[in-house]
Design a protein around this motif. Structure first.
Motif, short mmCIF file in Angstrom:
data_model
loop_
_atom_site.label_atom_id
_atom_site.label_comp_id
_atom_site.label_asym_id
_atom_site.label_seq_id
_atom_site.Cartn_x
_atom_site.Cartn_y
_atom_site.Cartn_z
N ALA A 40 1.06 -1.22 -0.17
CA ALA A 40 -0.67 0.02 -0.02
C ALA A 40 0.98 1.44 -0.08
N LEU A 41 0.56 2.52 -0.80
CA LEU A 41 0.65 4.07 0.14
C LEU A 41 0.12 5.06 -0.18
N VAL A 42 1.11 5.72 0.99
CA VAL A 42 0.02 6.52 2.04
C VAL A 42 0.54 7.79 0.98
N ASP A 43 -0.35 8.16 0.23
CA ASP A 43 -0.22 9.70 -0.60
C ASP A 43 0.79 9.27 -2.10
N THR A 44 0.22 10.19 -3.01
CA THR A 44 0.83 10.12 -4.20
C THR A 44 1.20 11.35 -4.62
N PRO A 45 2.76 11.39 -5.06
CA PRO A 45 3.06 12.64 -5.40
C PRO A 45 2.36 13.24 -7.10
N TYR A 46 2.64 14.44 -6.88
CA TYR A 46 3.03 15.59 -7.25
C TYR A 46 2.18 15.74 -8.87
N ASP A 47 2.59 14.70 -9.30
CA ASP A 47 3.04 15.15 -10.94
C ASP A 47 3.84 13.63 -11.60
N ARG A 48 3.04 13.10 -13.36
CA ARG A 48 3.84 12.30 -13.87
C ARG A 48 5.01 11.72 -13.24
N THR A 67 1.99 -6.02 -6.68
CA THR A 67 1.47 -4.22 -7.27
C THR A 67 0.81 -3.41 -6.00
N VAL A 68 0.93 -2.15 -6.04
CA VAL A 68 0.38 -2.02 -4.87
C VAL A 68 -0.79 -1.30 -5.51
N GLY A 69 -1.78 -2.43 -3.74
CA GLY A 69 -2.72 -2.39 -4.16
C GLY A 69 -4.01 -1.66 -3.50
N THR A 70 -3.18 -0.84 -2.63
CA THR A 70 -4.10 0.24 -1.81
C THR A 70 -3.13 1.38 -1.79
N ILE A 71 -4.08 2.95 -1.75
CA ILE A 71 -4.02 3.97 -1.78
C ILE A 71 -4.71 4.55 -0.76
N VAL A 72 -3.87 5.43 0.01
CA VAL A 72 -4.44 6.21 1.20
C VAL A 72 -4.08 7.48 0.43
N ASN A 73 -5.10 8.26 0.68
CA ASN A 73 -4.10 9.63 0.59
C ASN A 73 -5.05 10.48 2.06
N THR A 74 -3.94 11.17 2.70
CA THR A 74 -4.37 11.60 3.54
C THR A 74 -5.17 12.87 3.82
N HIS A 75 -5.05 13.42 2.19
CA HIS A 75 -6.14 14.70 1.96
C HIS A 75 -5.74 14.74 1.05
N VAL A 76 -7.36 15.88 -0.11
CA VAL A 76 -7.22 15.33 -1.59
C VAL A 76 -6.81 16.86 -1.69
N ASN A 77 -5.38 17.59 -1.32
CA ASN A 77 -4.72 18.24 -2.19
C ASN A 77 -4.18 17.72 -3.24
N GLY A 78 -3.63 18.52 -4.11
CA GLY A 78 -3.28 17.70 -5.19
C GLY A 78 -1.11 17.40 -5.09
N ASP A 79 -1.13 17.14 -4.18
CA ASP A 79 0.37 17.60 -3.67
C ASP A 79 0.62 16.09 -3.44
N HIS A 80 -0.86 15.65 -2.77
CA HIS A 80 -0.54 14.41 -1.91
C HIS A 80 -1.73 13.04 -3.35
N THR A 81 -2.22 13.78 -4.20
CA THR A 81 -3.34 13.08 -5.20
C THR A 81 -3.02 12.68 -6.71
N PHE A 82 -2.48 13.03 -6.97
CA PHE A 82 -2.16 13.29 -8.58
C PHE A 82 -1.52 12.78 -9.07
N GLY A 83 -0.64 11.57 -8.34
CA GLY A 83 0.12 10.46 -8.87
C GLY A 83 -1.24 9.59 -8.83
#
Length: 321
Positions: A40-48, A67-83
């Motif tokens: 699992a991954l906590v948050d994703t980076p800002y761009d591709r 593969t990474v089967g779970t994404i946890v977004n701590t909040h929905v700002n793009g720098d934590h979710t756009f990936g």
């Protein structure tokens, strides 16, 4: 763009992507959780480009075929979710409140416009290019959560227990923290910043402080802030003092009848915690806190708030007559 040279082990099965870069925006921390045959991954980076770099680094740490089967977004700002979109088929978990307020977040298309089409000779356009112009927004898509919850959500990644605890509204309308009890690690998202002044779009500061208290009550040894280096409980307690002192100063200015701009200017002129980067964020924090003190329940205009900070940033740098 400088990218981190690897994923760094924080505890058993936990690997941190921490791109650093204090004094600017967008370089958020991400935590890879690997246990058994699952990840699992906590948050994703800002761009591709950053997300693809993280995926390449994570691949040797994953079990064969996993593969990474779970994404946890701590909040929905793009720098934590756009990936998010670069993990097809993954469950994406966020709070219900965060998902409901996703519509007020700047989209990749809006960020591309902000960094390319706004006037470069005006404060907001200049600030956007300086702090966000390094990112590519033209080939990412905002992918919303597929699983939402309120209060608390427990999941298991392989043999690792993961507790998701809602602490918003604080930094945003729908913050959560990630508690890994066996490893004594907490991912705080943007409830916590290290090395720079924080920015909080929702508040009030008392609620951000309450979220920090929740983190401490879990008894962690290591805390992963949304941005910046790892923190200790002592660091979190120091940050709590910062939040409380700032809230007191803002309330005093409000009580005295000063405008939010006047109060922010006075706090900045006093050199409030001037060892931290991005002091212009005080302008945003003050404006948001005034909204609460005034009982203003309308949706904040994030771009307008950023514009006020940009005006201060370049005014502060201008040569004095």
């Amino acid at each position: 763009m400088n990218l981190p040279d690897g994923l760094h082990q924080v505890a058993d099965g936990l690997h941190l992507w921490s791109p650093g870069h204090p004094g600017t925006w967008g370089f958020a921390n991400c935590l890879l959780i690997v246990s058994g045959t699952e990840a699992a991954l906590v948050d994703t980076p800002y761009d591709r480009p950053m997300t693809e770099a993280l995926i390449d680094l994570a691949r040797p740490l994953l079990p064969a075929g996993a593969t990474v089967g779970t994404i946890v977004n701590t909040h929905v700002n793009g720098d934590h979710t756009f990936g998010n979109g670069l993990f097809p088929g993954a469950d994406i978990i966020a709070t219900k409140a965060g998902a409901e307020h996703l519509c007020r977040e700047p989209s990749p298309q809006q960020m591309h416009f902000l960094t390319h089409a706004t006037p470069a000779d005006e404060p907001l356009g200049r600030y956007a290019r300086e702090h966000f112009g390094r990112y590519r927004y033209d080939d990412v898509e905002a992918v919303p959560p597929t699983v939402t919850f309120a209060g608390r959500y427990d999941l298991r990644v392989g043999g690792t227990d993961v507790e998701l605890i809602e602490v918003g509204p604080a930094h945003s309308a729908g913050d959560l923290i990630v508690h890994l009890p066996a490893q004594r690690v907490v991912c705080a998202g943007d409830v916590l910043f290290a090395d720079d002044h924080p920015v909080h779009w929702n508040g009030p500061l008392s609620q951000v402080a309450a979220a920090c208290e929740t983190i401490l009550a879990l008894g962690p040894e290591v805390i992963v802030p949304g941005h910046g280096p790892l923190m200790t409980p002592a660091d979190v307690r120091r940050h709590l003092s910062y939040l409380r002192e700032l809230a007191e100063r803002i309330e005093a200015g409000h009580t005295a009848g000063r405008t939010a701009a006047e109060t922010a200017a006075a706090i900045l002129a006093d050199g409030f915690h001037d060892h931290l980067g991005l002091p212009e964020r005080i302008v945003i924090l003050t404006a948001v806190e005034y909204r609460h003190l005034d009982g203003d329940l309308s949706e904040p205009d994030l771009i307008q708030l950023a514009g006020r900070a940009a005006q201060w940033a370049y005014g502060a740098r201008a040569p004095r007559a």
